[in-house]
Design an enzyme around this catalytic site. Structure first.
Site, PDB file in Angstrom:
ATOM      1  CE  LYS A  22      -1.760   1.423   4.139  1.00 39.58           C
ATOM      2  NZ  LYS A  22      -1.410   2.786   4.527  1.00 39.58           N
ATOM      3  CG  ASN A  23       2.180   2.707   3.565  1.00 39.05           C
ATOM      4  OD1 ASN A  23       1.028   3.041   3.267  1.00 39.05           O
ATOM      5  ND2 ASN A  23       2.556   2.450   4.809  1.00 39.05           N
ATOM      6  NE  ARG A  91      -1.919  12.080   8.892  1.00 38.31           N
ATOM      7  CZ  ARG A  91      -2.232  13.206   9.486  1.00 38.31           C
ATOM      8  NH1 ARG A  91      -3.430  13.408   9.943  1.00 38.31           N
ATOM      9  NH2 ARG A  91      -1.329  14.154   9.630  1.00 38.31           N
ATOM     10  CB  CYS A 115      -4.236  10.951  12.558  1.00 36.64           C
ATOM     11  SG  CYS A 115      -3.858   9.268  12.209  1.00 36.64           S
ATOM     12  NE  ARG A 120       0.285   9.776  10.535  1.00 30.24           N
ATOM     13  CZ  ARG A 120      -0.189   8.858   9.698  1.00 30.24           C
ATOM     14  NH1 ARG A 120      -1.371   8.327   9.912  1.00 30.24           N
ATOM     15  NH2 ARG A 120       0.500   8.495   8.630  1.00 30.24           N
ATOM     16  CG  ASP A 303       3.079   1.085   9.564  1.00 31.63           C
ATOM     17  OD1 ASP A 303       2.602   1.880  10.378  1.00 31.63           O
ATOM     18  OD2 ASP A 303       3.367   1.400   8.390  1.00 31.63           O
ATOM     19  CB  VAL A 325       7.397   6.131  14.752  1.00 31.57           C
ATOM     20  CG1 VAL A 325       7.032   6.857  13.464  1.00 31.57           C
ATOM     21  CG2 VAL A 325       8.704   5.358  14.572  1.00 31.57           C
ATOM     22  NE  ARG A 395      -7.377   4.139   5.610  1.00 33.30           N
ATOM     23  CZ  ARG A 395      -6.816   5.190   6.166  1.00 33.30           C
ATOM     24  NH1 ARG A 395      -7.193   5.580   7.356  1.00 33.30           N
ATOM     25  NH2 ARG A 395      -5.885   5.876   5.539  1.00 33.30           N
TER      26      ARG A 395
HETATM   27  N1  EPU Z   1       6.121  14.298  11.300  1.00 33.69           N
HETATM   28  C1  EPU Z   1       6.139  15.627  11.666  1.00 33.69           C
HETATM   29  N2  EPU Z   1       6.009  16.560  10.655  1.00 33.69           N
HETATM   30  C2  EPU Z   1       5.881  16.225   9.346  1.00 33.69           C
HETATM   31  C3  EPU Z   1       5.880  14.870   8.982  1.00 33.69           C
HETATM   32  C4  EPU Z   1       6.013  13.920   9.998  1.00 33.69           C
HETATM   33  O1  EPU Z   1       6.238  15.966  12.834  1.00 33.69           O
HETATM   34  O2  EPU Z   1       5.767  17.134   8.520  1.00 33.69           O
HETATM   35  C5  EPU Z   1       6.250  13.264  12.352  1.00 33.69           C
HETATM   36  C6  EPU Z   1       4.993  12.391  12.469  1.00 33.69           C
HETATM   37  O3  EPU Z   1       4.003  13.013  13.256  1.00 33.69           O
HETATM   38  C7  EPU Z   1       5.558  11.134  13.084  1.00 33.69           C
HETATM   39  C8  EPU Z   1       6.957  11.041  12.446  1.00 33.69           C
HETATM   40  O4  EPU Z   1       7.247  12.351  11.946  1.00 33.69           O
HETATM   41  O5  EPU Z   1       5.677  11.286  14.465  1.00 33.69           O
HETATM   42  C9  EPU Z   1       7.105  10.070  11.296  1.00 33.69           C
HETATM   43  O6  EPU Z   1       6.004  10.210  10.422  1.00 33.69           O
HETATM   44  P1  EPU Z   1       6.099   9.982   8.855  1.00 33.69           P
HETATM   45  O7  EPU Z   1       5.971  11.301   8.184  1.00 33.69           O
HETATM   46  O8  EPU Z   1       7.285   9.148   8.521  1.00 33.69           O
HETATM   47  O9  EPU Z   1       4.765   9.160   8.598  1.00 33.69           O
HETATM   48  P2  EPU Z   1       3.895   9.230   7.288  1.00 33.69           P
HETATM   49  O10 EPU Z   1       4.755   9.484   6.126  1.00 33.69           O
HETATM   50  O11 EPU Z   1       2.720  10.102   7.522  1.00 33.69           O
HETATM   51  C10 EPU Z   1       4.133   6.703   6.648  1.00 33.69           C
HETATM   52  C11 EPU Z   1       3.198   5.561   6.415  1.00 33.69           C
HETATM   53  C12 EPU Z   1       2.613   5.133   7.753  1.00 33.69           C
HETATM   54  C13 EPU Z   1       3.765   4.717   8.666  1.00 33.69           C
HETATM   55  C14 EPU Z   1       4.754   5.877   8.814  1.00 33.69           C
HETATM   56  C15 EPU Z   1       5.981   5.526   9.620  1.00 33.69           C
HETATM   57  C16 EPU Z   1       2.409   5.988   4.178  1.00 33.69           C
HETATM   58  C17 EPU Z   1       1.301   6.353   3.279  1.00 33.69           C
HETATM   59  N3  EPU Z   1       2.148   5.966   5.494  1.00 33.69           N
HETATM   60  O12 EPU Z   1       3.342   7.741   7.218  1.00 33.69           O
HETATM   61  O13 EPU Z   1       1.781   4.011   7.482  1.00 33.69           O
HETATM   62  O14 EPU Z   1       3.270   4.375   9.931  1.00 33.69           O
HETATM   63  O15 EPU Z   1       5.186   6.317   7.510  1.00 33.69           O
HETATM   64  O16 EPU Z   1       6.640   4.453   9.063  1.00 33.69           O
HETATM   65  O17 EPU Z   1       3.507   5.695   3.722  1.00 33.69           O
HETATM   66  C18 EPU Z   1       0.032   2.503   7.903  1.00 33.69           C
HETATM   67  O18 EPU Z   1       0.280   1.987   6.807  1.00 33.69           O
HETATM   68  O19 EPU Z   1      -0.742   1.965   8.749  1.00 33.69           O
HETATM   69  C19 EPU Z   1       0.665   3.762   8.258  1.00 33.69           C
HETATM   70  C20 EPU Z   1       0.192   4.557   9.224  1.00 33.69           C
END
Ligand code: EPU
Length: 416
Positions: A22-23, A91, A115, A120, A303, A325, A395
């Site tokens: 998915k990701n 998101r 969320c 996030r 995850d 995380v 999802r």
């Molecule tokens: N963060 C910030 N500011 C930002 C971006 C991130 O503070 O602008 C923080 C987040 O709040 C979090 C940390 O950085 O505490 C890491 O978040 P990240 O941005 O890496 O998460 P994401 O890109 O929103 C993706 C996956 C998630 C997975 C996380 C961590 C996708 C579509 N989603 O989310 O997947 O948990 O990376 O590996 O790639 C899932 O599949 O169930 C899922 C939640």
């Protein structure tokens, strides 16, 4: 609303085939926005999040056909807005921000809001886009961004962010000059996206390390590419073999993406063997407790935290599970406790005292991975587990109850 009903206690045995990630599929489908023409993507999983990204892309004027092989026609983009309705349900919709600004010079993307697993924010995506020279305004809950042409620069991410790295890596492909992403996310999904972008004609090196270099090009061309297997789905089935005392061959997965989990499960007493085409996961002994700390890749994936917690809740001994995380990713704990688990949360850690057997109960899914954890708990529990709000699981897991039932689980979906 559908429910999943499980009669627990059956050992899982047999083969399961892993779907596309998915990701990885989400950013790869979005990456087509950078090119005018028809790109073809294979191994796209059949998930609600994929339907959502299709809806969002269609809303921008993109034509999309197909299910597991998807043709994405980005010839006529006639709208640059990602509305609140779509962004709030997923998101990852924010991934269109970088590509739209890079190709169209303008984007209007709703801020996702809160969320179930944490605040996030997307501040790092926005800051990096500003570093690339975009003018960004936050108004009425939307990010309004524009730029004649983005300009390459050095960007430092305060936190390793997966979609942040992907968003900005895509944008930088069409920027003028060189962009360096420092403290970039190293997840396999980032590497898959970089490979796809390079096939489109981008010049990216270093994906998979924490410094990514992108030399901007004037234009990219459509391609045909494949999505990597879903490491989180594969990990969930490995843990399922452990929690039920089963013997499962997880086929079509990429073992090298799962090192942290493989080593932890071996420490816990499971036999994990790399076989032709995937992984064999078996359990002959009682599971031992292991400590877990979630971290960005190659650390233990957040995850899989909820799923390994289900396993630890029936292990021998005490396990400490630290979630570093996301700040609020323990919503599954109170549901596991309804099934008899002995868990104490202290700050960002959960102390899990293994018990001999979980007991079936009515439980509620709160997010995608929490749902997977409760299904695993239900598979191992004595008696009947009824999981509600299963839309969360749809999802991110393709036909999960069919895959488990083919392995011998007594699991069914009922509507109403
Ligand atoms: N963060 C910030 N500011 C930002 C971006 C991130 O503070 O602008 C923080 C987040 O709040 C979090 C940390 O950085 O505490 C890491 O978040 P990240 O941005 O890496 O998460 P994401 O890109 O929103 C993706 C996956 C998630 C997975 C996380 C961590 C996708 C579509 N989603 O989310 O997947 O948990 O990376 O590996 O790639 C899932 O599949 O169930 C899922 C939640």
């Amino acid at each position: 609303m559908d429910k999943i009903i499980i009669d627990g206690g059956k050992k899982l045995n047999g083969d399961v085939h892993i779907s596309g990630a998915k990701n990885a599929a989400l950013p790869i489908m979005v990456s087509a926005l950078l090119t005018p023409g028809v790109s073809t993507f294979h191994n796209i999983p059949d998930l609600v999040d994929i339907k959502t990204i299709k809806k969002l892309l269609r809303n921008l004027g993109v034509k999309i056909e197909g299910e597991s092989t998807v043709k994405v026609n980005t010839e006529n983009i006639n709208n640059c807005e990602a509305p609140y309705d779509l962004v709030k349900t997923m998101r990852a919709s924010v991934l269109v921000l970088g590509p739209l600004v890079a190709r169209m010079g303008v984007a209007r993307v709703s801020l996702p809001g809160g969320c179930a697993i944490g605040a996030r924010p997307v501040n790092l995506h926005i800051k990096a886009l500003q570093d690339l020279g975009a003018e960004v305004e936050l108004k009425d809950g939307y990010v309004d961004a524009k730029a004649k042409r983005l300009k390459g620069t050095t960007i430092y991410f305060d936190i390793s962010t997966v979609t942040g790295t992907e968003n900005i890596m895509m944008a930088a492909c069409l920027a003028e000059g060189t962009t360096l992403l420092k403290n970039a996310a190293k997840e396999p999904e980032v590497v898959n996206l970089a490979d796809v972008l390079n096939a489109m004609g981008a010049k990216i090196i270093g994906a998979g390390t924490d410094i990514i270099r992108i030399d901007g090009v004037d234009q990219l061309h459509p391609i045909e590419a494949s999505v990597i297997p879903d490491r989180i789905e594969a990990g969930t089935f490995m843990i399922a073999a452990g929690i039920t005392g089963g013997d499962v061959r997880i086929l079509g997965c990429e073992p090298s993406h799962l090192d942290a989990l493989i080593l932890k499960l071996r420490d816990a007493g499971m036999e994990i063997t790399i076989i032709d085409g995937g992984i064999r996961a078996t359990t002959r002994k009682k599971i031992k407790s292991v400590d877990i700390k979630t971290l960005p890749y190659p650390g233990f994936p957040t995850d899989l935290q909820a799923q390994i917690m289900a396993l630890m809740s029936v292990a021998n001994g005490l396990s400490v599970i630290a979630e570093t995380v996301f700040e609020n990713r323990f919503m599954h704990v109170s549901e596991l406790m309804r099934m008899g688990a002995d868990i104490l949360i202290h700050g960002n850690s959960a102390m899990v005292k293994g018990i001999p057997k979980l007991k079936g109960a009515q439980v509620m899914a709160t997010d995608l991975r929490a749902s997977a954890s409760l299904i695993l708990a239900g598979l191992a529990a004595e008696g009947k587990t009824e999981l509600s709000r299963v839309y969360h699981i749809d999802r991110g897991y393709q036909e999960i109850e069919k895959k488990f039932s083919a392995l011998g689980a007594d699991i069914k979906r009922v509507s109403g």
